[in-house]
Motif scaffolding. Structure first.
Motif, short mmCIF file in Angstrom:
data_model
loop_
_atom_site.label_atom_id
_atom_site.label_comp_id
_atom_site.label_asym_id
_atom_site.label_seq_id
_atom_site.Cartn_x
_atom_site.Cartn_y
_atom_site.Cartn_z
N ALA A 249 0.92 -1.15 0.15
CA ALA A 249 0.03 0.13 -0.02
C ALA A 249 0.81 1.38 -0.02
O ALA A 249 2.21 1.10 0.05
N ALA A 250 0.05 2.29 -0.21
CA ALA A 250 0.94 3.54 -0.28
C ALA A 250 1.55 4.02 1.15
O ALA A 250 1.07 3.71 2.20
N ASN A 251 2.84 4.34 1.16
CA ASN A 251 3.43 4.81 2.38
C ASN A 251 4.19 6.03 2.19
O ASN A 251 4.26 6.88 0.91
N THR A 252 4.83 6.68 3.11
CA THR A 252 5.36 8.12 2.97
C THR A 252 6.72 7.90 2.17
O THR A 252 7.45 7.02 2.25
N GLY A 253 6.51 8.88 1.14
CA GLY A 253 7.58 9.19 0.14
C GLY A 253 7.57 7.97 -0.83
O GLY A 253 8.56 8.15 -1.68
N ILE A 254 6.78 7.31 -1.15
CA ILE A 254 6.62 6.21 -2.19
C ILE A 254 5.48 6.53 -3.16
O ILE A 254 4.22 6.64 -2.67
N ARG A 255 5.76 6.56 -4.45
CA ARG A 255 5.05 7.02 -5.40
C ARG A 255 3.96 5.72 -6.15
O ARG A 255 2.97 5.92 -6.35
N ALA A 256 4.68 4.76 -6.25
CA ALA A 256 4.15 3.60 -7.04
C ALA A 256 4.82 2.27 -6.35
O ALA A 256 5.82 2.33 -5.75
N ILE A 257 3.87 1.19 -6.59
CA ILE A 257 4.29 -0.10 -6.06
C ILE A 257 4.06 -1.03 -7.21
O ILE A 257 2.99 -0.98 -8.18
N ASP A 258 4.99 -2.04 -7.29
CA ASP A 258 5.07 -3.26 -8.16
C ASP A 258 5.53 -4.42 -7.69
O ASP A 258 6.58 -4.10 -6.96
N LEU A 259 4.81 -5.49 -7.88
CA LEU A 259 5.47 -7.03 -7.55
C LEU A 259 5.84 -7.59 -8.76
O LEU A 259 4.92 -7.85 -9.79
N GLN A 260 7.13 -7.97 -8.97
CA GLN A 260 7.62 -8.75 -9.74
C GLN A 260 8.11 -10.05 -9.15
O GLN A 260 7.22 -10.79 -8.60
N GLU A 261 9.53 -10.18 -9.10
CA GLU A 261 9.97 -11.34 -8.55
C GLU A 261 10.08 -10.96 -6.86
O GLU A 261 9.87 -11.80 -6.10
N LEU A 262 10.11 -9.76 -6.78
CA LEU A 262 10.23 -9.23 -5.44
C LEU A 262 9.08 -7.79 -5.51
O LEU A 262 9.18 -7.21 -6.59
N TYR A 263 8.92 -7.17 -4.41
CA TYR A 263 8.32 -5.77 -4.60
C TYR A 263 9.11 -4.79 -4.97
O TYR A 263 10.37 -4.96 -4.61
#
Length: 417
Positions: A249-263
């Protein structure tokens, strides 16, 4: 006439030079991550312990081998040259022991083994003298994996620390000056101008410390240090930060999230701050804290995430070496911390594998001569809140090692003229 055998003569000449060389920390290989070295504080930082207190080393091995690691402890002089003390003189018990406490990761995409070493323990029952120490970690083949410095002090003097603005009008808006008063109530300091040496550390970073300071003058039982340029640091700027205790989920300072082999966590793109006015932004002075949401034990339940840093370039940056900087990797500058210019998006980028938590970081420039310019991108401001520690070394007449006889600490939050 006797002929000297050169084969045996050369090592005899080189041996003293080798022994007198300063020792630097050895950085861990890529599969060793999150080296957390601390005393009795929750944040990882440079451990400065009172004689008799404990120190904890934690680290993760990402190769999944459940390998055996061993530790050795070495005592050093104030200038990090090896001391002449035997192990039995500074250690109660034995080192070169296997680290027995380790656990494997639980419910994480990245498999790792988490190791923890506490000193004192059953084998190493304690360290008997104050001074500089190095904790070195070896593998089962007796190969050095990495090492970390720490200090032990005796509470024999009172060390007063005041943070002032620079006396030089040229740097009055950019530099912070440290004034020191050492009061020796319990011991007699013989020939202090030669035998007492002070070191000032900004934000627990030994690599930028000011060393070998001698007292300016004495006043009764006090040693006075009221230098200007000799004890001045660049003010820098508050650290940037991000938090990814929840990787989904969204956190402080993080614009986007993606899951591949790792997050993968993509941070908001940063901009140059040197040309902008100072803005107060609370930080933890370059440190980091491992934490994970809904985890009973973040040490083994926190996952590893690819963190994507990005910086909008200026024309003056194009031919400079820019690095990501912080205590998360012990302020190391190497190829893994260097930003690369992406022509497609006109941005500097870097990607690092970091454990979930709260991190401070900043961008710094390494000049062609190898010198570090911390303020080139972040700026230098006298208002910046920095932590300063003063370490006082003393070698009495006829003594064989350098004691640490006092520690002082100050913050520039109350900086004055």
């Amino acid at each position: 006439m006797q002929v000297i055998n050169r084969k045996f003569f050369i090592p005899i000449l080189l041996f003293p030079l080798f022994c007198l060389s300063q020792i630097s920390e050895v950085n861990p290989p890529n599969y060793i991550k999150t080296v957390n070295f601390k005393g009795n504080t929750p944040e990882t930082q440079l451990p400065i312990l009172k004689l008799g207190e404990y120190v904890i080393l934690e680290f993760d091995a990402l190769n999944g081998n459940e390998a055996d690691y061993y530790y050795k402890i070495t005592h050093y002089n104030y200038d990090w040259t090896p001391s002449v003390l035997m192990k039995s003189e500074y250690m109660d018990g034995f080192d070169n022991q296997r680290i027995r406490t380790y656990e494997n990761s639980f419910n994480s995409y990245q498999i790792y083994s988490h190791y923890q070493l506490t000193i004192p323990n059953q084998q190493t029952r304690g360290l008997k003298v104050s001074g500089n120490y190095m904790l070195s970690i070896f593998n089962s083949n007796d190969e050095l994996v990495f090492s970390r410095k720490f200090m032990i002090y005796e509470d024999a003097t009172a060390v007063g620390v005041n943070i002032k603005r620079s006396r030089d009008v040229k740097f009055i808006e950019e530099k912070q000056r440290v004034e020191i008063i050492i009061t020796s109530n319990n011991i007699q300091l013989n020939n202090p101008t030669q035998n007492v040496k002070a070191v000032i550390v900004q934000n627990n970073n030994l690599k930028t410390a000011i060393k070998n300071l001698k007292p300016q003058y004495t006043l009764g039982n006090q040693l006075i240090y009221k230098y200007d340029t000799e004890t001045s640091f660049w003010g820098g700027n508050e650290y940037l930060f991000f938090e990814n205790k929840d990787v989904r989920a969204a956190n402080t300072g993080i614009r986007a999230i993606d899951l591949q082999e790792l997050y993968h966590n993509y941070l908001f793109t940063n901009v140059e701050r040197a040309s902008k006015p100072y803005t107060y932004n609370p930080d933890i002075n370059g440190n980091y804290v491992i934490t994970a949401l809904d985890a009973e034990n973040p040490s083994i339940e926190a996952d590893y995430v690819w963190i994507h840093f990005s910086l909008i370039p200026k024309e003056t940056f194009k031919n400079k070496d820019i690095h990501v900087y912080g205590n998360f990797n012990n302020y190391v500058i190497d190829e893994s911390t260097k930003l690369q210019y992406d022509e497609t998006y006109n941005v500097f980028t870097n990607t690092m594998l970091l454990k979930q938590g709260f991190y401070n970081y900043k961008y710094v420039v390494v000049n062609k001569d190898g010198s570090l310019d911390e303020g080139a991108i972040s700026g230098n401001f006298y208002q910046t809140e920095n932590n300063y520690k003063v370490i006082v070394y003393y070698r009495d007449l006829g003594a064989r090692y350098d004691k640490i006889i006092g520690i002082g600490e100050g913050s520039s939050v109350n900086i004055s003229n």
